[in-house]
Design a protein around this motif. Structure first.
Motif, PDB file in Angstrom:
ATOM      1  N   ASP A 201     -20.303  54.498  53.379  1.00  0.00           N
ATOM      2  CA  ASP A 201     -20.948  55.522  52.530  1.00  0.00           C
ATOM      3  C   ASP A 201     -19.929  56.547  52.050  1.00  0.00           C
ATOM      4  O   ASP A 201     -20.024  57.061  50.934  1.00  0.00           O
ATOM      5  CB  ASP A 201     -22.057  56.240  53.316  1.00  0.00           C
ATOM      6  N   TRP A 202     -18.971  56.859  52.938  1.00  0.00           N
ATOM      7  CA  TRP A 202     -17.914  57.814  52.544  1.00  0.00           C
ATOM      8  C   TRP A 202     -17.086  57.237  51.392  1.00  0.00           C
ATOM      9  O   TRP A 202     -16.838  57.911  50.390  1.00  0.00           O
ATOM     10  CB  TRP A 202     -17.021  58.143  53.751  1.00  0.00           C
ATOM     11  N   ASP A 203     -16.686  55.967  51.530  1.00  0.00           N
ATOM     12  CA  ASP A 203     -15.867  55.349  50.480  1.00  0.00           C
ATOM     13  C   ASP A 203     -16.620  55.336  49.148  1.00  0.00           C
ATOM     14  O   ASP A 203     -16.045  55.615  48.090  1.00  0.00           O
ATOM     15  CB  ASP A 203     -15.495  53.906  50.878  1.00  0.00           C
ATOM     16  N   ALA A 204     -17.908  55.027  49.214  1.00  0.00           N
ATOM     17  CA  ALA A 204     -18.711  54.983  47.986  1.00  0.00           C
ATOM     18  C   ALA A 204     -18.833  56.386  47.379  1.00  0.00           C
ATOM     19  O   ALA A 204     -18.758  56.561  46.154  1.00  0.00           O
ATOM     20  CB  ALA A 204     -20.102  54.419  48.295  1.00  0.00           C
ATOM     21  N   ALA A 205     -18.988  57.376  48.257  1.00  0.00           N
ATOM     22  CA  ALA A 205     -19.123  58.759  47.768  1.00  0.00           C
ATOM     23  C   ALA A 205     -17.833  59.219  47.090  1.00  0.00           C
ATOM     24  O   ALA A 205     -17.861  59.827  46.016  1.00  0.00           O
ATOM     25  CB  ALA A 205     -19.495  59.694  48.924  1.00  0.00           C
TER      26      ALA A 205
ATOM     27  N   ALA B 268     -15.592  57.363  45.656  1.00  0.00           N
ATOM     28  CA  ALA B 268     -15.480  56.668  44.357  1.00  0.00           C
ATOM     29  C   ALA B 268     -16.370  57.345  43.312  1.00  0.00           C
ATOM     30  O   ALA B 268     -15.973  57.542  42.161  1.00  0.00           O
ATOM     31  CB  ALA B 268     -15.869  55.199  44.522  1.00  0.00           C
ATOM     32  N   ARG B 269     -17.557  57.735  43.742  1.00  0.00           N
ATOM     33  CA  ARG B 269     -18.500  58.390  42.819  1.00  0.00           C
ATOM     34  C   ARG B 269     -17.948  59.756  42.383  1.00  0.00           C
ATOM     35  O   ARG B 269     -17.975  60.119  41.209  1.00  0.00           O
ATOM     36  CB  ARG B 269     -19.854  58.546  43.521  1.00  0.00           C
ATOM     37  N   TRP B 270     -17.424  60.514  43.355  1.00  0.00           N
ATOM     38  CA  TRP B 270     -16.894  61.849  43.026  1.00  0.00           C
ATOM     39  C   TRP B 270     -15.696  61.741  42.090  1.00  0.00           C
ATOM     40  O   TRP B 270     -15.556  62.523  41.163  1.00  0.00           O
ATOM     41  CB  TRP B 270     -16.491  62.588  44.314  1.00  0.00           C
ATOM     42  N   LYS B 271     -14.831  60.739  42.354  1.00  0.00           N
ATOM     43  CA  LYS B 271     -13.650  60.568  41.488  1.00  0.00           C
ATOM     44  C   LYS B 271     -14.085  60.291  40.046  1.00  0.00           C
ATOM     45  O   LYS B 271     -13.452  60.737  39.094  1.00  0.00           O
ATOM     46  CB  LYS B 271     -12.792  59.400  41.985  1.00  0.00           C
ATOM     47  N   ALA B 272     -15.184  59.545  39.909  1.00  0.00           N
ATOM     48  CA  ALA B 272     -15.657  59.173  38.563  1.00  0.00           C
ATOM     49  C   ALA B 272     -16.183  60.382  37.791  1.00  0.00           C
ATOM     50  O   ALA B 272     -16.314  60.327  36.568  1.00  0.00           O
ATOM     51  CB  ALA B 272     -16.744  58.103  38.677  1.00  0.00           C
ATOM     52  N   THR B 273     -16.503  61.463  38.513  1.00  0.00           N
ATOM     53  CA  THR B 273     -17.026  62.650  37.818  1.00  0.00           C
ATOM     54  C   THR B 273     -15.907  63.531  37.260  1.00  0.00           C
ATOM     55  O   THR B 273     -16.161  64.451  36.481  1.00  0.00           O
ATOM     56  CB  THR B 273     -17.883  63.540  38.753  1.00  0.00           C
TER      57      THR B 273
END
Ligand code: SF4
Length: 315
Positions: A97-101, A103-108
């Motif tokens: 979940d941390w890795d996915a989070a 990745a999501r934050w980087k995309a913002t």
């Protein structure tokens, strides 16, 4: 009423802040120049090498006051500093979940070639310890400046300046360095973090027994119970107590005149909080001067608004 398309203003601050100049000085400087209504309709994106090198807590101090500058929101693009700050914290995602989070934050984050509605640039080296003298966070000057004469201000700022001079019981041309204070408040969501308390405690410790001026009521209010517990454990609370500060329970406290933590009459408060509007600290005639935590500590020790760099021998 139509709200309108949100715009983004990129605010760059580049370079290295001088010793004794802090994130709080950066945001007071920005609001001084852009105004309390300057951000209306905008999101403020802060960037540049100063922000790249700031800790996450320093970035949070600046972002916290985007609202005082009229912006809808203030942010720094997430980077490794952000992720390291969040990693392992109680409510942070774990494992996959941390890795996915992340990745999501980087995309913002904004693209390197993003186009902004407006860009404003500041140089860190030009920012000095800053204090407010009036009744809005934009009414700010460097510590070596004087209360302005409304006649010399842009026409749009004159009426508020006249109102501020009357409320603050100050005179145009009077240096802000030397104004006598009654109360010192070190706390709030803007500047009640562990790093704020650590920085002030580090300098207080070197003062070897110097105490809060006898006529000053000085209170320290950690920003959260977590910060309060860590500060106790690290001996920071004791350093403040020994110097004559009251060490209080965590909360908003005198930022907004909560419970008994109110100014009385026209007391003048050196405050690390974020708002200096009339009546903000609990008394309709109370007076608030916003500044960095170390400037609050310097005011507490000397009993006057003064340059913390001189009080604490910072060069
Ligand atoms: S009242 Fe509390 S949350 Fe609101 S600005 Fe002050 S310290 Fe922050």
């Amino acid at each position: 009423m139509a709200i309108g398309k949100p715009k983004v203003r990129r605010i760059n601050v580049d370079g290295k802040l001088a010793p004794g100049v802090y994130a709080k000085d950066v945001i007071l400087h920005i609001i001084r120049h852009l105004g309390v209504n300057g951000g209306i309709g905008y999101a403020y994106e802060y960037g540049g090498s100063t922000f790249d090198n700031f800790t996450q807590e320093e970035r949070m101090t600046v972002c916290n006051m985007a609202i005082e500058g009229g912006a809808r929101v203030g942010y720094v693009n997430p980077d490794e500093t952000t992720f390291e700050y969040l990693r392992g914290r109680p409510y942070a995602p774990k494992g996959a979940d941390w890795d996915a989070a992340v990745a999501r934050w980087k995309a913002t984050a904004s693209d390197a070639d993003a186009v902004y509605d407006d860009i404003v640039n500041f140089k860190a080296e030009e920012i000095l310890p800053t204090v407010t003298w009036g009744i809005t966070p934009a009414q700010a000057v460097f510590i070596d400046e004087a209360i302005p004469d409304p006649k010399n201000l842009p026409e749009k700022d004159r009426a508020t300046a006249i109102e501020a001079i009357e409320h603050m019981k100050v005179t145009s041309g009077t240096p802000v360095d030397g104004l006598k204070i009654d109360v010192a408040f070190l706390g709030s969501c803007t500047n009640g973090r562990l790093s704020d308390l650590q920085e002030v405690a580090k300098h207080l410790k070197l003062q070897k027994g110097r105490k809060v001026a006898p006529h000053v009521k000085a209170i320290v209010v950690p920003g959260s119970q977590g910060v309060a517990a860590i500060a106790e454990k690290m001996g920071i609370a004791e350093i403040f107590r020994e110097a004559g500060f009251e060490w209080r329970g965590a909360g908003c406290s005198m930022c907004l005149g909560m419970n008994p933590d109110k100014l009385v009459g026209d007391q003048l408060c050196a405050s690390s909080s974020n708002r200096n509007f009339k009546g903000r600290q609990g008394s309709p005639t109370g007076r608030t001067m916003l500044m960095s935590p170390l400037m609050v500590a310097a005011a507490a020790l000397t009993g006057t608004v003064t340059d913390a760099r001189k009080v604490f021998g910072i060069q």
